[in-house]
Design a protein around this motif. Structure first.
Motif, PDB file in Angstrom:
ATOM      1  N   VAL A 135       0.823  -1.208   0.000  1.00  0.00           N
ATOM      2  CA  VAL A 135       0.000   0.000   0.000  1.00  0.00           C
ATOM      3  C   VAL A 135       0.860   1.262   0.000  1.00  0.00           C
ATOM      4  O   VAL A 135       0.407   2.315  -0.479  1.00  0.00           O
ATOM      5  CB  VAL A 135      -0.991   0.019   1.186  1.00  0.00           C
ATOM      6  CG1 VAL A 135      -1.989  -1.124   1.075  1.00  0.00           C
ATOM      7  CG2 VAL A 135      -0.272  -0.004   2.522  1.00  0.00           C
ATOM      8  N   ILE A 136       2.080   1.166   0.500  1.00  0.00           N
ATOM      9  CA  ILE A 136       2.993   2.308   0.423  1.00  0.00           C
ATOM     10  C   ILE A 136       3.592   2.403  -0.976  1.00  0.00           C
ATOM     11  O   ILE A 136       3.649   3.480  -1.577  1.00  0.00           O
ATOM     12  CB  ILE A 136       4.098   2.175   1.489  1.00  0.00           C
ATOM     13  CG1 ILE A 136       3.504   2.367   2.883  1.00  0.00           C
ATOM     14  CG2 ILE A 136       5.217   3.190   1.246  1.00  0.00           C
ATOM     15  CD1 ILE A 136       4.473   2.098   4.018  1.00  0.00           C
ATOM     16  N   ARG A 137       4.022   1.271  -1.529  1.00  0.00           N
ATOM     17  CA  ARG A 137       4.665   1.278  -2.852  1.00  0.00           C
ATOM     18  C   ARG A 137       3.752   1.838  -3.928  1.00  0.00           C
ATOM     19  O   ARG A 137       4.197   2.616  -4.796  1.00  0.00           O
ATOM     20  CB  ARG A 137       5.108  -0.139  -3.228  1.00  0.00           C
ATOM     21  CG  ARG A 137       5.745  -0.226  -4.621  1.00  0.00           C
ATOM     22  CD  ARG A 137       6.295  -1.608  -4.912  1.00  0.00           C
ATOM     23  NE  ARG A 137       5.269  -2.637  -4.982  1.00  0.00           N
ATOM     24  CZ  ARG A 137       4.523  -2.891  -6.059  1.00  0.00           C
ATOM     25  NH1 ARG A 137       4.652  -2.144  -7.171  1.00  0.00           N
ATOM     26  NH2 ARG A 137       3.632  -3.869  -6.053  1.00  0.00           N
ATOM     27  N   VAL A 138       2.449   1.490  -3.885  1.00  0.00           N
ATOM     28  CA  VAL A 138       1.547   1.940  -4.949  1.00  0.00           C
ATOM     29  C   VAL A 138       0.877   3.266  -4.611  1.00  0.00           C
ATOM     30  O   VAL A 138       0.098   3.782  -5.427  1.00  0.00           O
ATOM     31  CB  VAL A 138       0.489   0.867  -5.274  1.00  0.00           C
ATOM     32  CG1 VAL A 138       1.161  -0.430  -5.700  1.00  0.00           C
ATOM     33  CG2 VAL A 138      -0.444   0.634  -4.091  1.00  0.00           C
ATOM     34  N   GLY A 139       1.130   3.825  -3.418  1.00  0.00           N
ATOM     35  CA  GLY A 139       0.705   5.186  -3.144  1.00  0.00           C
ATOM     36  C   GLY A 139      -0.589   5.375  -2.384  1.00  0.00           C
ATOM     37  O   GLY A 139      -1.114   6.496  -2.338  1.00  0.00           O
ATOM     38  N   TYR A 140      -1.136   4.341  -1.771  1.00  0.00           N
ATOM     39  CA  TYR A 140      -2.352   4.538  -0.978  1.00  0.00           C
ATOM     40  C   TYR A 140      -2.081   5.422   0.244  1.00  0.00           C
ATOM     41  O   TYR A 140      -2.906   6.264   0.612  1.00  0.00           O
ATOM     42  CB  TYR A 140      -2.926   3.193  -0.526  1.00  0.00           C
ATOM     43  CG  TYR A 140      -3.648   2.437  -1.621  1.00  0.00           C
ATOM     44  CD1 TYR A 140      -4.913   2.834  -2.049  1.00  0.00           C
ATOM     45  CD2 TYR A 140      -3.053   1.343  -2.235  1.00  0.00           C
ATOM     46  CE1 TYR A 140      -5.581   2.147  -3.053  1.00  0.00           C
ATOM     47  CE2 TYR A 140      -3.710   0.641  -3.243  1.00  0.00           C
ATOM     48  CZ  TYR A 140      -4.967   1.056  -3.656  1.00  0.00           C
ATOM     49  OH  TYR A 140      -5.625   0.379  -4.662  1.00  0.00           O
ATOM     50  N   VAL A 141      -0.950   5.213   0.884  1.00  0.00           N
ATOM     51  CA  VAL A 141      -0.540   6.038   2.026  1.00  0.00           C
ATOM     52  C   VAL A 141       0.960   6.272   1.920  1.00  0.00           C
ATOM     53  O   VAL A 141       1.697   5.441   1.372  1.00  0.00           O
ATOM     54  CB  VAL A 141      -0.858   5.366   3.384  1.00  0.00           C
ATOM     55  CG1 VAL A 141      -2.349   5.310   3.639  1.00  0.00           C
ATOM     56  CG2 VAL A 141      -0.212   3.995   3.482  1.00  0.00           C
ATOM     57  N   PRO A 142       1.454   7.412   2.440  1.00  0.00           N
ATOM     58  CA  PRO A 142       2.896   7.632   2.470  1.00  0.00           C
ATOM     59  C   PRO A 142       3.530   6.862   3.620  1.00  0.00           C
ATOM     60  O   PRO A 142       2.862   6.510   4.601  1.00  0.00           O
ATOM     61  CB  PRO A 142       3.013   9.141   2.688  1.00  0.00           C
ATOM     62  CG  PRO A 142       1.780   9.492   3.459  1.00  0.00           C
ATOM     63  CD  PRO A 142       0.698   8.573   2.948  1.00  0.00           C
ATOM     64  N   GLU A 143       4.811   6.616   3.515  1.00  0.00           N
ATOM     65  CA  GLU A 143       5.538   5.976   4.601  1.00  0.00           C
ATOM     66  C   GLU A 143       5.740   6.969   5.741  1.00  0.00           C
ATOM     67  O   GLU A 143       6.092   8.127   5.518  1.00  0.00           O
ATOM     68  CB  GLU A 143       6.901   5.478   4.112  1.00  0.00           C
ATOM     69  CG  GLU A 143       7.708   4.787   5.188  1.00  0.00           C
ATOM     70  CD  GLU A 143       9.033   4.242   4.669  1.00  0.00           C
ATOM     71  OE1 GLU A 143       9.732   3.549   5.431  1.00  0.00           O
ATOM     72  OE2 GLU A 143       9.357   4.505   3.492  1.00  0.00           O
ATOM     73  N   VAL A 144       5.494   6.534   6.961  1.00  0.00           N
ATOM     74  CA  VAL A 144       5.745   7.366   8.135  1.00  0.00           C
ATOM     75  C   VAL A 144       7.179   7.102   8.586  1.00  0.00           C
ATOM     76  O   VAL A 144       7.509   5.979   8.992  1.00  0.00           O
ATOM     77  CB  VAL A 144       4.751   7.042   9.273  1.00  0.00           C
ATOM     78  CG1 VAL A 144       5.080   7.868  10.515  1.00  0.00           C
ATOM     79  CG2 VAL A 144       3.326   7.311   8.819  1.00  0.00           C
ATOM     80  N   THR A 145       8.016   8.098   8.524  1.00  0.00           N
ATOM     81  CA  THR A 145       9.427   7.906   8.832  1.00  0.00           C
ATOM     82  C   THR A 145       9.768   8.222  10.284  1.00  0.00           C
ATOM     83  O   THR A 145      10.833   7.848  10.759  1.00  0.00           O
ATOM     84  CB  THR A 145      10.295   8.794   7.919  1.00  0.00           C
ATOM     85  OG1 THR A 145       9.877  10.166   8.071  1.00  0.00           O
ATOM     86  CG2 THR A 145      10.125   8.387   6.459  1.00  0.00           C
ATOM     87  N   ALA A 146       8.884   8.918  10.989  1.00  0.00           N
ATOM     88  CA  ALA A 146       9.103   9.213  12.411  1.00  0.00           C
ATOM     89  C   ALA A 146       7.758   9.500  13.053  1.00  0.00           C
ATOM     90  O   ALA A 146       6.841  10.011  12.402  1.00  0.00           O
ATOM     91  CB  ALA A 146      10.045  10.414  12.577  1.00  0.00           C
ATOM     92  N   GLY A 147       7.649   9.197  14.336  1.00  0.00           N
ATOM     93  CA  GLY A 147       6.383   9.376  15.022  1.00  0.00           C
ATOM     94  C   GLY A 147       5.849  10.791  14.948  1.00  0.00           C
ATOM     95  O   GLY A 147       4.643  11.008  14.810  1.00  0.00           O
ATOM     96  N   ARG A 148       6.749  11.773  15.020  1.00  0.00           N
ATOM     97  CA  ARG A 148       6.274  13.162  15.027  1.00  0.00           C
ATOM     98  C   ARG A 148       5.658  13.566  13.687  1.00  0.00           C
ATOM     99  O   ARG A 148       5.024  14.619  13.582  1.00  0.00           O
ATOM    100  CB  ARG A 148       7.426  14.102  15.383  1.00  0.00           C
ATOM    101  CG  ARG A 148       8.603  14.075  14.433  1.00  0.00           C
ATOM    102  CD  ARG A 148       9.749  14.952  14.933  1.00  0.00           C
ATOM    103  NE  ARG A 148      10.892  14.936  14.043  1.00  0.00           N
ATOM    104  CZ  ARG A 148      11.845  13.998  14.072  1.00  0.00           C
ATOM    105  NH1 ARG A 148      11.771  13.014  14.946  1.00  0.00           N
ATOM    106  NH2 ARG A 148      12.866  14.042  13.243  1.00  0.00           N
ATOM    107  N   HIS A 149       5.818  12.728  12.657  1.00  0.00           N
ATOM    108  CA  HIS A 149       5.187  12.988  11.358  1.00  0.00           C
ATOM    109  C   HIS A 149       3.919  12.155  11.179  1.00  0.00           C
ATOM    110  O   HIS A 149       3.300  12.215  10.106  1.00  0.00           O
ATOM    111  CB  HIS A 149       6.166  12.673  10.223  1.00  0.00           C
ATOM    112  CG  HIS A 149       7.427  13.473  10.271  1.00  0.00           C
ATOM    113  ND1 HIS A 149       7.429  14.838  10.413  1.00  0.00           N
ATOM    114  CD2 HIS A 149       8.741  13.086  10.217  1.00  0.00           C
ATOM    115  CE1 HIS A 149       8.688  15.269  10.430  1.00  0.00           C
ATOM    116  NE2 HIS A 149       9.483  14.233  10.326  1.00  0.00           N
TER     117      HIS A 149
END
Length: 573
Positions: free
Chosen positions: A556-570
């Motif tokens: 779901v991240i690779r095809v663009g349904y949701v962005p990857e969360v790289t840190a909790g504050r984001h």
């Protein structure tokens, strides 16, 4: 490096801090007026202040929310009851202890047992008048509820099954050691529940915690790669075993994990723990205590919503935190080693250990152990406990392993499993085997929607969608909670649900298959119709275009349904 001011919160006037800080400071090391509350025959409740202090003793006051409206119409007080939780480092108990807990659940609880997401037991439905007897019965088999809740280090988790190998046994020993070391020292628990000496504030003390304990709860876990069954990155303090040639070399030290958040408050968020170094086994206790004391001194004691270690780290910075820890230790942590995890689920069925003994893992849906007309789970486990010569092991996924079965006893255990239909279990699709839920309604006062009572029926519909999409045999980590606090670790799930209102949930996507990545909100405040519509399309797309071996969360991240969360504050961006 200059020594930071460690007295910031300790010397701050109590009246400027959160009311819980004043309560703890004036509680005579957690005694409060609990004994007076217990003796009050007029109400089934405890005094309001005591309901905060009893968390340190291992239980929460709740009421049956299914009965609230009717009791209000009858001008009766709520149907007050208590949820008791055991402190059970590593999740291991003996057959004798199992039988006693089974008896307690049937006599004083709601008729069953519940296995939690932190490898321990909970009793629901215990009445105030039965509290002391219940806790004394627990103590009679060398177990306790002390520090299972509250602003202290809670039950320490450890990689499942210490009998799987000598390495797992060593890790279990370390989990027990750190749990014992960080247990509260003052005698309130013994005074109130076990008829011990009265606490004397002039003589009793808390050498690690001090008179106001920690700003909030603190969670520790031990993981053994390649299995991340404890979700080590969700812990305030995680120890990852580093093994070379079969020998335990030490642990990677990770800090700052935590799942809780509050809807519509961007300053609160889940967070994954960060590695800060490596320690040898003989250094582990000192590292654990030092990290706890840094959080004790610098955690936020004004805003409890931001009082966990994860916010201390994001406020002061990871480099500052590591420097403070190393200064207090008087030596530097080593460089964190490379680790590789493969999954965070349980392996069901029979498994042979290094020593030739056998272990059998049962699927326990949402950790609920009781008898159903077609599935006598509690009775079957009771009969096994009466003959079993090994132990029982609770898993962080709310399942149960019957461990350390000698080859001579395997056929006997197998026969008992079959006689009670436990080998068939209940519905066990790949989706269901990797799902879990918190208790929520009707007892949790924080729940805004159903969880444990609803997820099984939702999974039936999701299983049908998975079958239609050709992914029925693909494990997808799915978790649900009735509120945003995250007890079932929903923010690590590939599909996560958190309750917003009756019948309404946030839907999260994109967590890591082995607990290495947070997910992201995909739909907000939606009901079942919208959930099924969304997941039907996602399942079809995944079935058509996934890459070989690609987990659903990665897809779901690779095809663009949701962005990857790289840190909790984001997480809330």
């Amino acid at each position: 490096m200059s020594t930071p001011d460690r007295s910031r919160d300790i010397t701050q006037p109590l009246e400027t801090l959160h009311p819980n800080e004043r309560l703890k400071a004036n509680s005579r090391f957690l005694c409060g007026t609990i004994e007076q509350s217990l003796a009050d025959p007029i109400t089934g409740a405890l005094a309001p202040d005591d309901t905060q202090l009893t968390k340190f003793h291992g239980f929460y006051q709740q009421d049956d929310r299914d009965l609230r409206d009717e009791r209000r119409r009858q001008k009766l007080e709520p149907a007050y009851q208590m949820m008791l939780r055991l402190r059970l480092p590593g999740g291991t108990c003996t057959p004798e202890q199992w039988l006693k807990l089974d008896d307690i659940g049937r006599r004083y609880g709601d008729g069953g047992l519940r296995l939690t997401t932190r490898q321990t037991f909970q009793f629901h439905g215990v009445l105030k008048r039965d509290l002391r007897t219940t806790i004394q019965d627990i103590n009679s088999v060398l177990l306790d509820t002390m520090a299972a809740c509250g602003d202290v280090n809670r039950t320490v988790m450890a990689a499942v099954n210490p009998h799987q190998s000598a390495l797992h046994a060593k890790v279990q020993e370390h989990a027990q050691a750190v749990s014992d070391h960080l247990a509260p020292r003052a005698g309130a628990y013994r005074e109130i529940w076990l008829d011990g000496e009265r606490v004397d504030p002039d003589k009793d003390n808390e050498p690690i915690y001090g008179p106001t304990y920690l700003p909030r709860k603190f969670k520790i876990g031990f993981a053994v790669p390649p299995v991340n069954d404890i979700d080590v990155y969700s812990q305030d303090l995680g120890f990852i075993a580093i093994v070379e040639d079969g020998d335990l070399q030490g642990f990677n030290v990770c800090v700052g994990g935590g799942m809780g958040r509050t809807d519509n408050e961007a300053a609160t968020y889940p967070r994954l723990a960060d590695p800060i170094g490596f320690c040898r086994p003989e250094e582990m206790i000192a590292v654990a205590e030092t990290i706890v004391t840094v959080q004790r001194d610098y955690g936020d004691r004004v805003d409890r919503k931001r009082a966990r270690l994860k916010y201390t780290l994001d406020t002061h910075g990871l480099d500052w935190f590591k420097g403070e820890v190393e200064e207090r230790l008087g030596w530097s942590l080593g460089e964190a080693r490379e680790v590789a995890f493969e999954h965070n689920g349980d392996r069901y069925g029979w498994l042979e250990g290094d020593d030739g003994h056998w272990h059998y893992t049962l699927f326990i849906e949402n950790g609920r152990i009781r008898d159903w007309p077609d599935y006598p789970l509690m009775s079957g486990l009771r009969e096994i406990a009466r003959v079993h010569e090994g132990e029982f092991q609770l898993t962080p996924n709310q399942n149960l392993t019957i461990v350390n079965i000698s080859p001579a006893w395997r056929d006997t255990i197998e026969r008992l499993l079959q006689d009670h239909h436990l080998t068939q279990g209940r519905r066990q699709s790949a989706l269901r085997r990797n799902a879990m839920a918190c208790v929520a309604m009707p007892t949790c006062g924080l729940a805004m929607a159903e969880s444990e009572r609803y997820l099984p029926s939702l999974l039936i519909k999701l299983e049908a969608l998975a079958e239609q999409a050709g992914i029925a045999d693909t494990p997808i980590v799915t978790r649900m909670t009735g509120c945003p606090n995250g007890c079932a670790r929903p923010y690590l799930a590939e599909i996560g649900f958190t309750g917003r209102a009756p019948g309404k949930y946030n839907l999260y996507l994109g967590g890591g298959f082995h607990g290495q990545r947070l997910n992201k909100c995909y739909l907000e405040n939606v009901g079942e119709t919208k959930i099924l519509e969304a997941l039907e399309g996602l399942f079809q797309h995944y079935g058509r275009e996934r890459e070989p071996g690609e987990p659903f969360g990665d897809f779901v991240i690779r095809v663009g349904y949701v962005p990857e969360v790289t840190a909790g504050r984001h997480f809330n961006d």
